[in-house]
Design a protein around this motif. Structure first.
Motif, mmCIF file in Angstrom:
data_model
loop_
_atom_site.group_PDB
_atom_site.id
_atom_site.type_symbol
_atom_site.label_atom_id
_atom_site.label_comp_id
_atom_site.label_asym_id
_atom_site.label_seq_id
_atom_site.Cartn_x
_atom_site.Cartn_y
_atom_site.Cartn_z
ATOM 1 N N ALA A 149 -8.294 8.665 -6.209
ATOM 2 C CA ALA A 149 -7.500 7.422 -6.060
ATOM 3 C C ALA A 149 -6.478 7.567 -4.953
ATOM 4 O O ALA A 149 -6.244 6.632 -4.163
ATOM 5 N N THR A 150 -5.871 8.784 -4.864
ATOM 6 C CA THR A 150 -4.886 8.999 -3.804
ATOM 7 C C THR A 150 -5.541 8.937 -2.429
ATOM 8 O O THR A 150 -5.000 8.321 -1.488
ATOM 9 N N LEU A 189 -7.062 3.331 2.824
ATOM 10 C CA LEU A 189 -6.770 1.893 2.969
ATOM 11 C C LEU A 189 -5.478 1.688 3.749
ATOM 12 O O LEU A 189 -5.379 0.789 4.599
ATOM 13 N N TYR A 190 -4.489 2.551 3.466
ATOM 14 C CA TYR A 190 -3.210 2.431 4.167
ATOM 15 C C TYR A 190 -3.386 2.689 5.660
ATOM 16 O O TYR A 190 -2.842 1.956 6.499
ATOM 17 N N ARG A 230 -6.344 5.271 -1.494
ATOM 18 C CA ARG A 230 -5.167 4.492 -1.079
ATOM 19 C C ARG A 230 -4.687 4.946 0.302
ATOM 20 O O ARG A 230 -4.232 4.122 1.103
ATOM 21 N N ARG A 231 -4.802 6.271 0.571
ATOM 22 C CA ARG A 231 -4.387 6.742 1.889
ATOM 23 C C ARG A 231 -5.320 6.182 2.974
ATOM 24 O O ARG A 231 -4.853 5.779 4.046
ATOM 25 N N ALA A 264 0.532 6.958 -6.404
ATOM 26 C CA ALA A 264 -0.648 7.814 -6.598
ATOM 27 C C ALA A 264 -0.330 9.264 -6.266
ATOM 28 O O ALA A 264 -0.746 10.207 -6.975
ATOM 29 N N GLY A 269 1.938 1.816 -3.504
ATOM 30 C CA GLY A 269 0.802 2.292 -4.298
ATOM 31 C C GLY A 269 0.430 3.723 -3.966
ATOM 32 O O GLY A 269 0.098 4.524 -4.863
ATOM 33 N N LEU A 270 0.470 4.063 -2.632
ATOM 34 C CA LEU A 270 0.155 5.427 -2.228
ATOM 35 C C LEU A 270 1.209 6.405 -2.742
ATOM 36 O O LEU A 270 0.883 7.543 -3.194
ATOM 37 N N GLN A 273 0.823 -1.203 0.000
ATOM 38 C CA GLN A 273 0.000 0.000 0.000
ATOM 39 C C GLN A 273 0.858 1.256 0.000
ATOM 40 O O GLN A 273 0.493 2.286 -0.604
#
Length: 556
Positions: free
Chosen positions: A237-238, A244-245, A241-242, A214, A210-211, A207
Motif C-alpha cells: 500500500a505504501t 501515485l504521488y 501511494r508513493r 501509510a 495518505g502516503l 496523496q
C-alpha cells in the motif's frame, strides 16, 4: 414574333438601357470592397480510436471555427486596430437586404421567446451603456457582417476572410483576426491547464497525507513485526501511494509548464496579401444581371403594351374589326412629310410631267383600285380622315393627279372647311371657289382651275356660317354631283376630319364611295370602326381604308 419585335423594339431597348444605366450608376457610386484572406492549419487534439477519429476531428475543428467567430476574438481585433473610432465601422449602415434579414430573424426570435417571457412580470433594468461601449459594440457587429470563416474542404485548414474599403485595411483585419484567434486558443488552453494544476495540487496534498499515513503505519509495524503477511500488505500500500504521488507530481509539473509555455492548436500557414482587384461590386456580374433583367422587363412591358394597344399598325386590324375588304398601307415619303400636297400642281398650269412625279409608296395600288371602280361608272370619291393630321388632303391630291395622268378627266374639290390645306397650297390667291359655285352654278367654269389638260381643281372659297359639305347634303344648291359627273370621269372630294367636323356624315350619302384615312401608330382602331359604322349608317359605301404614314419596313 418578328412583327412584334419590329413594332416594340424601342420599348425593349429603352427598358434594357434604363436597367443598364441604373446598374452603371450603382457601379460608379458604390464604394468598392476588397477582401483579404488568412489561412491557418489546426492540429486536432483528440484521443480516440481510428474508427471515431475522423468524427472527433470534425467536431474539434467545428468548435475551433466557433471560437474564431466569438465576440472575444472580434472584440480583441476591434481594440487592436482601434476600429471603434473608424468611420467605416461606427458609421456603417445596413443595406436593404441586411434590414430584411434582421427583421425576419427578429420576428422569429420574438416567436421563439414569446412563451419564455410571457410569465415574467418584473425585469431587472439593464445598466445604461456608455458611448464608448456603444461604439465598441457597433464596431463588433459591423465586423461580424464583414468577415467570414470557413473550413477548406475536409482538410484541417481554415480560412479567415475580411472585407474593407481599402486593401490595406482588409489585410490588417484578416491577419489580426487570425492572431486574436490564436491568442484566444492559447489563453483557453492556459486557463484549462491552470484549473487542472489547481486540482492536481489539491490531489497531491491528499496523496501526501495518505502516503504519510501509510509510511507511519509501515514503520510502526516494522518495529514489532508479528505477521509477515500484514507487513507485505502495508509495504504494497505504501509503494502504491508513493507511485501515485510521484505520477501526480509529474503531471503537476507538466501542467505548470503548459501554463508557462502554452502551445496553440493552430498556426498561420498563409498570411493575407493585398488583393489585386475589388471583390464587390462585381461589375461584370451586375451588368450581365441588369441586362438580363432589363431585357426580360422590356419584353414584358412590350407584350403588355402590345396586348393593350388599340392603335392601328396592321391592315388586318381594320379588315377584321371594320369589315373593310380593301386596306392600303401608304409609306412615309419626303413629299408627304413636308406637308405641301399641292407642290407639284402649284408649279404651273399644264406643266405636269408624269416621269418626274414622285408617287408615294403604296399610292399606285390604291389608284388602281379607284380606276377599277371608274371603269364601271363615273364616280365621286370622298376622302375623310379619322383624326386631323392623318394626311387625307395629300391622299386626295395624289389620287386626283394619278387619275388625271391615266387620261381620265378629273376634278379635285376642296371641301375641308376646317383646314383647306389644298386651297392654301394650290390656289392661295383664288377669287372664287366651291362656296361661290354653290350659290351660282355658272361660276364652275371660272372657279375650277385647270392644272393639267385632264385635271381641274375647285378651291374652297370663303366659308361663312354653313360649310359647303352641309350645303351640298341639302340638295338645294346650284351645284350637284350628278351634273359634274357628266363632265368629269372621276371626282375627288377632300373632307374635314371626322373627329373635327360633322361634314363627313352630312356629305357621305351624296358620294359614290368614301375612303377612310388613318395614321399608322396614332389612330385608334375603336375610332376607326366608329367612323366606318357611322358612314354606313348614313348610307355611304366604304370603298376602302388607308393606313398612312406607315414605316417602310411595315409597308414592305
Amino acid at each position: 414574333m418578328l412583327f412584334f419585335l419590329r413594332m416594340r423594339w424601342l420599348w425593349i431597348v429603352a427598358t434594357t438601357f434604363a436597367f443598364l444605366a441604373i446598374a452603371g450608376g450603382y457601379l460608379l457610386t458604390a464604394e468598392p470592397t476588397y477582401v483579404a484572406s488568412t489561412q491557418l492549419v489546426i492540429f486536432p487534439q483528440v484521443n480516440s480510436s481510428e474508427a471515431q477519429r475522423a468524427f472527433a476531428e470534425d467536431a474539434f475543428i467545428e468548435g475551433q471555427l466557433e471560437i474564431a467567430r466569438s465576440s472575444d476574438v472580434i472584440g480583441g481585433t476591434v481594440r487592436a486596430l482601434d476600429l471603434d473610432s473608424d468611420p467605416d465601422f461606427v458609421d456603417w449602415k445596413p443595406s436593404l437586404l441586411d434590414k430584411a434579414k434582421d427583421w425576419l430573424l427578429g420576428l422569429s426570435a420574438q416567436v421563439d421567446t414569446g412563451q419564455e417571457t410571457a410569465g415574467m412580470r418584473t425585469e431587472t433594468p439593464a445598466r445604461p451603456r456608455t458611448e464608448e461601449e456603444r461604439l465598441h459594440d457597433l464596431a463588433i457587429a459591423t465586423l461580424q457582417s464583414m468577415m467570414d470563416i470557413r473550413r477548406i474542404g475536409s482538410s484541417t485548414i481554415i480560412e479567415i476572410s475580411a472585407a474593407s474599403s481599402t486593401p490595406q485595411k482588409a489585410v490588417a483585419i484578416a491577419d489580426t483576426l487570425a492572431r486574436q484567434y490564436i491568442q484566444k486558443n492559447i489563453a483557453m488552453k492556459a486557463d484549462a491547464s491552470r484549473q487542472y494544476s489547481d486540482w492536481l495540487e489539491k490531489f497531491i496534498r491528499e496523496q501526501q497525507r495518505g502516503l504519510a499515513d501509510a509510511s507511519s503505519a509501515l514503520n510502526t509495524f516494522n518495529s514489532n513485526p508479528r505477521d509477515q503477511f500484514k507487513l507485505a500488505e502495508l509495504q504494497s500500500a505504501t509503494d502504491a501511494r508513493r507511485t501515485l504521488y510521484e505520477s501526480t507530481l509529474t503531471q503537476l509539473t507538466e501542467a505548470k509548464q503548459r501554463i508557462t509555455y502554452p502551445v496553440s492548436d493552430a498556426t498561420i500557414v498563409s498570411r493575407a496579401t493585398l488583393p489585386l482587384s475589388k471583390a464587390r461590386p462585381r461589375s461584370t456580374l451586375i451588368i450581365a444581371f441588369a441586362g438580363a433583367v432589363g431585357l426580360g422587363a422590356g419584353l414584358a412591358l412590350a407584350m403588355i403594351r402590345h396586348a393593350g394597344d388599340r392603335r392601328i399598325v396592321r391592315p388586318q386590324q381594320i379588315a377584321d374589326a371594320g369589315g373593310v375588304s380593301i386596306v392600303t398601307l401608304l409609306a412615309r415619303s419626303k413629299q408627304n412629310r413636308i406637308g405641301h400636297p399641292g407642290g407639284f400642281l402649284a408649279d404651273g398650269t399644264g406643266s405636269g410631267d408624269t416621269a418626274a412625279y414622285a408617287v408615294i409608296p403604296g399610292m399606285a395600288e390604291l389608284s388602281a383600285t379607284i380606276v377599277g371602280l371608274r371603269r364601271k361608272r363615273r364616280v365621286v370619291i370622298g376622302v375623310v380622315a379619322v383624326d386631323p393630321g392623318s394626311g387625307a388632303s395629300t391622299i386626295a391630291c395624289e389620287l386626283a393627279v394619278l387619275s388625271s395622268l391615266s387620261g381620265s378627266h378629273t376634278l379635285l374639290i376642296d371641301a375641308a372647311a376646317q383646314t383647306s390645306s389644298l386651297s392654301k397650297s394650290i390656289a392661295p390667291h383664288s377669287s372664287a371657289g366651291l362656296v361661290d359655285v354653290l350659290d351660282n352654278g355658272a361660276l364652275i367654269h371660272t372657279a375650277a382651275l385647270s392644272l393639267t389638260p385632264t385635271l381641274k381643281f375647285l378651291p374652297l372659297g370663303k366659308v361663312e356660317a354653313v360649310t359647303p359639305a352641309v350645303r351640298l347634303s341639302s340638295r338645294r344648291t346650284q351645284l350637284s354631283f350628278a351634273e359634274l359627273k357628266k363632265e368629269f370621269d372621276a371626282i375627288f372630294v377632300d373632307i374635314s376630319a371626322f373627329s373635327a367636323s360633322p361634314d363627313a356624315s352630312a356629305i357621305a350619302p351624296e358620294l359614290d364611295g368614301v375612303l377612310v384615312v388613318t395614321s399608322h401608330g396614332h389612330t385608334s382602331i375603336d375610332d376607326t370602326v366608329r367612323v366606318i359604322d357611322t358612314m354606313r349608317n348614313v348610307g355611304a359605301e366604304i370603298v376602302g381604308a388607308i393606313i398612312n404614314h406607315a414605316p417602310k419596313r411595315v409597308e414592305s
